[in-house]
Design a protein around this motif. Structure first.
Motif, PDB file in Angstrom:
ATOM      1  N   ALA A 175       0.832  -1.204   0.000  1.00  0.00           N
ATOM      2  CA  ALA A 175       0.000   0.000   0.000  1.00  0.00           C
ATOM      3  C   ALA A 175       0.866   1.253   0.000  1.00  0.00           C
ATOM      4  O   ALA A 175       0.573   2.233  -0.707  1.00  0.00           O
ATOM      5  CB  ALA A 175      -0.925  -0.007   1.217  1.00  0.00           C
ATOM      6  N   THR A 176       1.951   1.218   0.766  1.00  0.00           N
ATOM      7  CA  THR A 176       2.863   2.371   0.810  1.00  0.00           C
ATOM      8  C   THR A 176       3.534   2.585  -0.541  1.00  0.00           C
ATOM      9  O   THR A 176       3.614   3.711  -1.042  1.00  0.00           O
ATOM     10  CB  THR A 176       3.935   2.146   1.892  1.00  0.00           C
ATOM     11  N   GLU A 177       4.007   1.494  -1.130  1.00  0.00           N
ATOM     12  CA  GLU A 177       4.686   1.605  -2.417  1.00  0.00           C
ATOM     13  C   GLU A 177       3.746   2.122  -3.505  1.00  0.00           C
ATOM     14  O   GLU A 177       4.158   2.901  -4.378  1.00  0.00           O
ATOM     15  CB  GLU A 177       5.265   0.248  -2.825  1.00  0.00           C
ATOM     16  N   GLU A 178       2.499   1.698  -3.467  1.00  0.00           N
ATOM     17  CA  GLU A 178       1.541   2.111  -4.493  1.00  0.00           C
ATOM     18  C   GLU A 178       1.333   3.622  -4.477  1.00  0.00           C
ATOM     19  O   GLU A 178       1.352   4.281  -5.529  1.00  0.00           O
ATOM     20  CB  GLU A 178       0.205   1.391  -4.286  1.00  0.00           C
ATOM     21  N   ILE A 179       1.130   4.190  -3.279  1.00  0.00           N
ATOM     22  CA  ILE A 179       0.862   5.633  -3.243  1.00  0.00           C
ATOM     23  C   ILE A 179       2.133   6.436  -3.514  1.00  0.00           C
ATOM     24  O   ILE A 179       2.086   7.485  -4.166  1.00  0.00           O
ATOM     25  CB  ILE A 179       0.205   6.035  -1.902  1.00  0.00           C
ATOM     26  N   ARG A 180       3.261   5.942  -3.062  1.00  0.00           N
ATOM     27  CA  ARG A 180       4.518   6.644  -3.367  1.00  0.00           C
ATOM     28  C   ARG A 180       4.802   6.615  -4.869  1.00  0.00           C
ATOM     29  O   ARG A 180       5.260   7.616  -5.440  1.00  0.00           O
ATOM     30  CB  ARG A 180       5.671   6.008  -2.599  1.00  0.00           C
ATOM     31  N   ALA A 181       4.533   5.468  -5.493  1.00  0.00           N
ATOM     32  CA  ALA A 181       4.755   5.360  -6.942  1.00  0.00           C
ATOM     33  C   ALA A 181       3.824   6.289  -7.702  1.00  0.00           C
ATOM     34  O   ALA A 181       4.203   6.899  -8.708  1.00  0.00           O
ATOM     35  CB  ALA A 181       4.540   3.916  -7.381  1.00  0.00           C
ATOM     36  N   GLU A 182       2.603   6.409  -7.206  1.00  0.00           N
ATOM     37  CA  GLU A 182       1.634   7.298  -7.859  1.00  0.00           C
ATOM     38  C   GLU A 182       2.123   8.749  -7.852  1.00  0.00           C
ATOM     39  O   GLU A 182       2.040   9.446  -8.875  1.00  0.00           O
ATOM     40  CB  GLU A 182       0.290   7.187  -7.133  1.00  0.00           C
ATOM     41  N   PHE A 183       2.654   9.210  -6.732  1.00  0.00           N
ATOM     42  CA  PHE A 183       3.113  10.599  -6.652  1.00  0.00           C
ATOM     43  C   PHE A 183       4.504  10.782  -7.255  1.00  0.00           C
ATOM     44  O   PHE A 183       4.857  11.892  -7.660  1.00  0.00           O
ATOM     45  CB  PHE A 183       3.087  11.076  -5.194  1.00  0.00           C
ATOM     46  N   ALA A 184       5.267   9.701  -7.312  1.00  0.00           N
ATOM     47  CA  ALA A 184       6.596   9.808  -7.923  1.00  0.00           C
ATOM     48  C   ALA A 184       6.497  10.111  -9.402  1.00  0.00           C
ATOM     49  O   ALA A 184       7.380  10.764  -9.982  1.00  0.00           O
ATOM     50  CB  ALA A 184       7.375   8.524  -7.692  1.00  0.00           C
ATOM     51  N   THR A 185       5.443   9.661 -10.034  1.00  0.00           N
ATOM     52  CA  THR A 185       5.280   9.874 -11.481  1.00  0.00           C
ATOM     53  C   THR A 185       4.325  11.027 -11.779  1.00  0.00           C
ATOM     54  O   THR A 185       3.976  11.253 -12.942  1.00  0.00           O
ATOM     55  CB  THR A 185       4.734   8.587 -12.129  1.00  0.00           C
ATOM     56  N   LEU A 186       3.901  11.756 -10.731  1.00  0.00           N
ATOM     57  CA  LEU A 186       2.944  12.837 -10.916  1.00  0.00           C
ATOM     58  C   LEU A 186       3.634  14.079 -11.488  1.00  0.00           C
ATOM     59  O   LEU A 186       4.547  14.631 -10.871  1.00  0.00           O
ATOM     60  CB  LEU A 186       2.273  13.178  -9.579  1.00  0.00           C
ATOM     61  N   ALA A 187       3.197  14.507 -12.628  1.00  0.00           N
ATOM     62  CA  ALA A 187       3.747  15.727 -13.253  1.00  0.00           C
ATOM     63  C   ALA A 187       2.862  16.902 -12.875  1.00  0.00           C
ATOM     64  O   ALA A 187       1.882  17.220 -13.570  1.00  0.00           O
ATOM     65  CB  ALA A 187       3.821  15.564 -14.764  1.00  0.00           C
ATOM     66  N   ALA A 188       3.162  17.529 -11.738  1.00  0.00           N
ATOM     67  CA  ALA A 188       2.330  18.631 -11.254  1.00  0.00           C
ATOM     68  C   ALA A 188       3.178  19.551 -10.394  1.00  0.00           C
ATOM     69  O   ALA A 188       4.178  19.129  -9.795  1.00  0.00           O
ATOM     70  CB  ALA A 188       1.149  18.090 -10.454  1.00  0.00           C
ATOM     71  N   GLY A 189       2.737  20.802 -10.294  1.00  0.00           N
ATOM     72  CA  GLY A 189       3.421  21.760  -9.439  1.00  0.00           C
ATOM     73  C   GLY A 189       3.109  21.495  -7.984  1.00  0.00           C
ATOM     74  O   GLY A 189       2.241  20.670  -7.648  1.00  0.00           O
ATOM     75  N   PRO A 190       3.793  22.220  -7.063  1.00  0.00           N
ATOM     76  CA  PRO A 190       3.624  21.967  -5.632  1.00  0.00           C
ATOM     77  C   PRO A 190       2.200  22.212  -5.136  1.00  0.00           C
ATOM     78  O   PRO A 190       1.721  21.514  -4.239  1.00  0.00           O
ATOM     79  CB  PRO A 190       4.626  22.925  -4.984  1.00  0.00           C
ATOM     80  N   GLU A 191       1.503  23.190  -5.719  1.00  0.00           N
ATOM     81  CA  GLU A 191       0.120  23.448  -5.273  1.00  0.00           C
ATOM     82  C   GLU A 191      -0.785  22.266  -5.611  1.00  0.00           C
ATOM     83  O   GLU A 191      -1.554  21.792  -4.774  1.00  0.00           O
ATOM     84  CB  GLU A 191      -0.401  24.724  -5.925  1.00  0.00           C
ATOM     85  N   GLU A 192      -0.692  21.797  -6.857  1.00  0.00           N
ATOM     86  CA  GLU A 192      -1.507  20.645  -7.260  1.00  0.00           C
ATOM     87  C   GLU A 192      -1.091  19.395  -6.499  1.00  0.00           C
ATOM     88  O   GLU A 192      -1.931  18.570  -6.118  1.00  0.00           O
ATOM     89  CB  GLU A 192      -1.365  20.416  -8.765  1.00  0.00           C
ATOM     90  N   ARG A 193       0.184  19.274  -6.256  1.00  0.00           N
ATOM     91  CA  ARG A 193       0.687  18.122  -5.492  1.00  0.00           C
ATOM     92  C   ARG A 193       0.114  18.131  -4.071  1.00  0.00           C
ATOM     93  O   ARG A 193      -0.290  17.102  -3.562  1.00  0.00           O
ATOM     94  CB  ARG A 193       2.218  18.162  -5.472  1.00  0.00           C
ATOM     95  N   LEU A 194       0.082  19.326  -3.470  1.00  0.00           N
ATOM     96  CA  LEU A 194      -0.480  19.431  -2.120  1.00  0.00           C
ATOM     97  C   LEU A 194      -1.967  19.092  -2.134  1.00  0.00           C
ATOM     98  O   LEU A 194      -2.458  18.378  -1.247  1.00  0.00           O
ATOM     99  CB  LEU A 194      -0.268  20.836  -1.567  1.00  0.00           C
ATOM    100  N   ARG A 195      -2.688  19.583  -3.124  1.00  0.00           N
ATOM    101  CA  ARG A 195      -4.127  19.297  -3.211  1.00  0.00           C
ATOM    102  C   ARG A 195      -4.399  17.801  -3.328  1.00  0.00           C
ATOM    103  O   ARG A 195      -5.242  17.244  -2.605  1.00  0.00           O
ATOM    104  CB  ARG A 195      -4.734  20.034  -4.409  1.00  0.00           C
ATOM    105  N   LEU A 196      -3.665  17.134  -4.198  1.00  0.00           N
ATOM    106  CA  LEU A 196      -3.874  15.693  -4.399  1.00  0.00           C
ATOM    107  C   LEU A 196      -3.449  14.884  -3.170  1.00  0.00           C
ATOM    108  O   LEU A 196      -4.100  13.901  -2.801  1.00  0.00           O
ATOM    109  CB  LEU A 196      -3.112  15.226  -5.640  1.00  0.00           C
ATOM    110  N   ALA A 197      -2.360  15.312  -2.538  1.00  0.00           N
ATOM    111  CA  ALA A 197      -1.908  14.608  -1.337  1.00  0.00           C
ATOM    112  C   ALA A 197      -2.911  14.778  -0.198  1.00  0.00           C
ATOM    113  O   ALA A 197      -3.206  13.829   0.541  1.00  0.00           O
ATOM    114  CB  ALA A 197      -0.533  15.117  -0.920  1.00  0.00           C
ATOM    115  N   ALA A 198      -3.453  15.983  -0.059  1.00  0.00           N
ATOM    116  CA  ALA A 198      -4.458  16.233   0.978  1.00  0.00           C
ATOM    117  C   ALA A 198      -5.708  15.396   0.725  1.00  0.00           C
ATOM    118  O   ALA A 198      -6.326  14.856   1.655  1.00  0.00           O
ATOM    119  CB  ALA A 198      -4.800  17.718   1.030  1.00  0.00           C
TER     120      ALA A 198
END
Length: 341
Positions: A175-198
């Motif tokens: 489960a940890t690897e899946e979510i880390r892999a999802e964000f590792a390949t995410l092409a987004a700025g810090p604002e969008e990254r924060l929104r998706l992580a939240a």
């Protein structure tokens, strides 16, 4: 007299006698103790009767052989032949006794087997006592097996098979690897990254909130009402963690002792803890889903917090309040991220 013995009924009546003696004993410990007492009494009676009974059976077979005489003694033909053969000499094979002696009476006399008056009636009388004792012993043994189980499940526990124990370390890792892999390949700025992580944090929290009561209900059902042991291993928690779950279910404080295991079913019923018939099958599945959600939550929080640190720094310079509103959290959460103790 000897021709009227119904040994099947005799054995059934003797077994019923044991049944009646044990029927009124509800306490499982007392029931087991009395079943053991009846078994031992029957064993002692069999031991005291066997030698004389075998001698009389052998005497009948050797001195007064007749067609179907074994039925008058409540035994099979082979049993009678084995007993008689053992009385006149050692048996090489108890399952296949030797042929009858040519002169049975002479063989009996040579072996010192007496031939009393009224031999057949004496043999039948002793055979009846022996078969009754054997039937009582067999009935006691049957009840004793059930009594042992009743003691093991004392207090109203339901017997269940061993509960599956998922590989929680592997579940959390994936489960940890899946979510880390999802964000590792995410092409987004810090604002969008924060929104998706939240959002990932919120989703994991919602899953945990939905799964936790179900997990604890299944765990409590198994712990309080069944024979299952160490169910915390199937719930993905520690022994102390399970104790706290049980304390909450019973309305006990953290420092209070749980009732003894025999008293737990009654205490749980009084506290309104439900019994879940399918808990043994459901707990591992619910616990696995909960631990996966917990792992995703932990990983998402790490990603969210890293994005907060980026946005609060230059060149972005977001303030604490802005970030708190953006992730829909109290500002104290942002303070703890930026200023960890």
């Amino acid at each position: 007299m000897s021709s009227t013995i119904d040994y099947d009924k005799l054995r059934a009546d003797a077994a019923d006698e044991v049944e009646r003696e044990l029927a009124g004993i509800n306490d499982p410990f007392q029931r087991r103790a009395h079943a053991e007492e009846l078994r031992d009494q029957a064993y002692m009676e069999l031991a005291s009767l066997k030698s004389e009974r075998d001698q009389l059976v052998a005497a009948v077979a050797l001195y007064e052989p007749a067609e179907n005489v074994h039925k008058l003694l409540g035994i099979t033909y082979n049993q009678m032949k084995r007993i008689a053969s053992a009385a006149v000499g050692p048996l090489k094979d108890i399952h296949t006794p030797p042929p009858w002696p040519k002169d049975r009476a002479k063989a009996a006399q040579k072996a010192g087997i007496p031939h009393p008056d009224g031999l057949l009636d004496q043999a039948v009388t002793l055979a009846v006592r022996y078969e009754e004792a054997e039937a009582r012993r067999n009935a006691a043994l049957t009840h004793l097996e059930a009594a042992h189980e009743a003691v093991r499940t004392a207090g109203g526990r339901v017997r269940v098979a061993a509960v599956e124990r998922p590989d929680f370390d592997e579940i959390r890792r994936k489960a940890t690897e899946e979510i880390r892999a999802e964000f590792a390949t995410l092409a987004a700025g810090p604002e969008e990254r924060l929104r998706l992580a939240a959002e990932a944090v919120d989703q994991a929290e919602e899953e945990k909130a939905a799964l936790l009561p179900e997990r604890d209900e299944a765990l409590n059902s198994l712990a309080f009402y069944t024979t299952a042991r160490a169910v915390y291993d199937s719930a993905g928690i520690s022994r102390q963690g399970m104790k706290r779950v049980q304390q909450r279910a019973l309305g006990l404080s953290r420092d209070a002792n749980l009732p003894t295991r025999p008293d737990q079913p009654e205490a749980a019923r009084a506290a309104g803890v439900p019994f879940l018939k399918e808990a043994a099958e459901e707990l591992p599945q619910i616990a696995a889903a909960y631990e996966a959600a917990e792992a995703r939550h932990t990983a998402a929080v790490e990603i969210r917090d890293a994005a907060i640190m980026v946005l609060i720094a230059e060149p972005y310079g977001w303030g604490y309040t802005r970030i708190a509103e953006f992730i829909d959290r109290d500002v104290s959460v942002v303070h703890r991220v930026v200023n960890p103790r």
